[in-house]
Motif scaffolding. Sequence first.
Motif: not given
Lengths: 541, 334
Positions: A139, A295, A434-437, A443-444, A447-448, A463, B42
């Motif tokens: 983060t 998520q 997959w959950q973003t924060s 957020g997505m 990583r995605q 990742y 993670n």
Amino acid sequence: MRTPRIDAMTLRRPIMAASVLGLALGVPQVGHAATPPTALVMAWNIDAISTWDPAQIGEVVTNELVQNTCDALVDFDPSDPTKVQPLFATSWDVSEDRKQITFHLQEGATFPSGNEATAEDVAWSMHRVVKLGFGNAATLTEYGFTEDNVEDMIQAVDDTTLVMKLDKPYPTDLILQAVAANRVAAVLDSEEIMANEEDGDLGNKYLTTRTECIGPYRLVRWNAGEGIMLEANEDYYGEAPALSRVVIRHVAEPGTQRLLLTQGDVDVARDLTPEDLADLEQSPDITIAKALKPQLFYWNMNNAYEPLSNPKVRLALRYLIDYQGLGETVMRYSGAPRASFVQIGAFGALDEKAGQPFGVDLEKAKQLLTEAGYADGFEMSVLFGTLPYSAPIAQSVQQNASKVGIKLNLERMANAQLFSRVRGREFQSTMQSWQTSVPDAHGMASRQIYNPDNSAEAKLTQYPSWRASWYSEEANAKVDAALMEPDTAKREQMYHDLQEEMLQDGPQGFMFQIYDVAGVRNELKGWAWNGFRVYYENTSK
Amino acid sequence: MGRTALRTLVSVAATLFGLAALTFLIGRLLPLDPVTAILGDNASQEAYDAMYRQLGLDQPILVQFGMYLRDLVTFDFGMALTTGRPVLSDIARVFPATLELATVAIVMGTSLGIPLGVLAAMYRNTVIDHTVRIVGLLGYSAPNFWLGLMGLVLFYATLEWVGGPGRIDFVYEWDIEPGTGFLLLDSAVQGKWEAFGNVFSHIILPASILAFGALAYISRMTRSFMIEQLGQEYVIAARVKGLSWARTVWIHAFRNIAVQVLTVVALAYAFLLEGAVLTETVFAWPGFGRYLTNALLVGDMNAVVGCTLLVGVIFVSLNLICDVLYRVFDPRTR
């Protein structure tokens, strides 16, 4: 041997024994007690709790509890999580170049130890997250903080002023959302924790079983696998919660949770099955509460597997997912159909309709496969873990796939095994979530879609894009550009465009956005939650 | 006698070593990754590698086995990944819950199972025998999981005779000071009779369900032991001498099967202690069985190994006790 006659003597003793036990069994007990009027009582599967260190925790359960026991700098607005509101920081100023945020903090707040909570504690807490380097460190590290610079970048000016410097002019809202959501700015009692440090672990071991922070509630008891009790914090600087206790009992079996809820032994049940929910929806005493989580449940496609490297194949696979049918049955209470990589409710997300343009279309899938050179189909494995809906979804897709010549071999495994395979890129495809924060498209996207380095040596296991061996120079540039765009409307449009593009040739097949669902008894008022937090302090009876 | 004791000791030690080796091997062969189990999927690669080294997984397998044995000898089962506490203290915490439940169940199962088994043997092929057999069959074949849920629906939700899932109601939960971990005992010692009643109302249903299974096993075995005895000459002799049928069976014949029955009871008890996994899940019973299941599901190998060894020790000790009792009570086995 002759059959003996039954005489009274023969039977007396065993009958006496039996009747004593029978009595014990049959004596009606006093009806069970309802939940206390001053407590929020919940049944929940809390097996996953393994630590209370805000720097380390990643599980949903601990996350929720820590957010209710350890205040962070800022908080989400319960009704709109894209908005950030003050918490330990009463206000903040942003420099003109957006590269510095100055937080003004609560005065006179004290930890349970009696120590005063100062800006120094906040700075120390954030430094330790980066230094410890657990999952949550990302983060901060993704916004330019490193082990070497973090002490310079985050500094206490005086007891109630904290300055956070940034290496680039990131969107301020995004930074605030990130520190609100990820526990990285949870204010910890540095003095108390350092007094209990072991082998330079910054108190990581000490915080395995306790919390050292300030919040509306404090953790007074945790018996792993049994229950948790929180008590209202008498010295809390904010408003005192209406209910003085929160009791959580570990109940793994959904059927048991349902019984406890209908009998009034708990106020909230957190792990009910779709069947239970459908029945409970008819009950006049119980309300079904739902909140969309950030998520996504998705078909994770390893682009290193030859057929999946072709975008047309990946698109064809999306036409095999019965979004509508599954959404009305298996996922009725568990998720909303979502094919875009950005979750509903986030800044920059496509609306529900634009974000899910697919339906089962076998002809279209067949045509795409033919164009891609796979007219005869191919064979592929699909791994999935213990999420209850994985199996029915995988089977539904398997059935449709077989009609266009694709043979899917389904393999179910324990989560620890699945994660290990995926982190090691040892899979062809998986179905997982997959959950973003953060409630922001970045957020997505970060990583995605974004993948800094696709080489095996890079081991960028955090990742999903790297795990799926998907790399696009162009997409990376677009994610970067959208992040740094200062004009909000333009930034939003850039995310819309990126999603439209990825719906056609993106790396993954996104399927459902997951709901948090709970059965709540009507005596409990004010159950407030969104995808990022549950606000125990708002509840009353 | 000394030599026998030594032989027994060696065989117990060998059994436990074999068990430890097997558990270690299974732990290493299972495709579960303890590091992801701890850190989640993670975590960064650096954190992953650090934990990998910390757990000693970078060492050769023989070295790992050596370290593992060294720890076992000192009763150090390591930290449970799921709770962040030493496995031994976790087991010490969850085991009393199971022990209490299993003990109540075995007392109920035995005090009903033995008389029923004897009666069935005495009145072979009569209504009594058939009834006992049907009860036994039900106890064997009805899954505890299902019985538990049905029991809860009937006795807890509908009739409201018993307490619900869990060991105690929430309101009493924090009233009893932690003591032995046996809530019946703790509440009684502390004079908290209301809480005692509540604990009793919670334990009675799961214990009855477990007792049902134990009863089926005990009554069936008792019946067959007794039938064998009733065919013996001394029974006929006793009857000829004018001894009543009841006295012959309950005093003389029963004495001869007592040790065998005891073995059966001990075995049934061991099975209950091993963890009435499904019953504990349905009743949200924070016991050993549920702890073990969860450890298995998430790949917490330290906890699994600790639990498996404990189960091994329970079986070995109960067998040992039975062995000794055989020697004491039955001269033929000396």
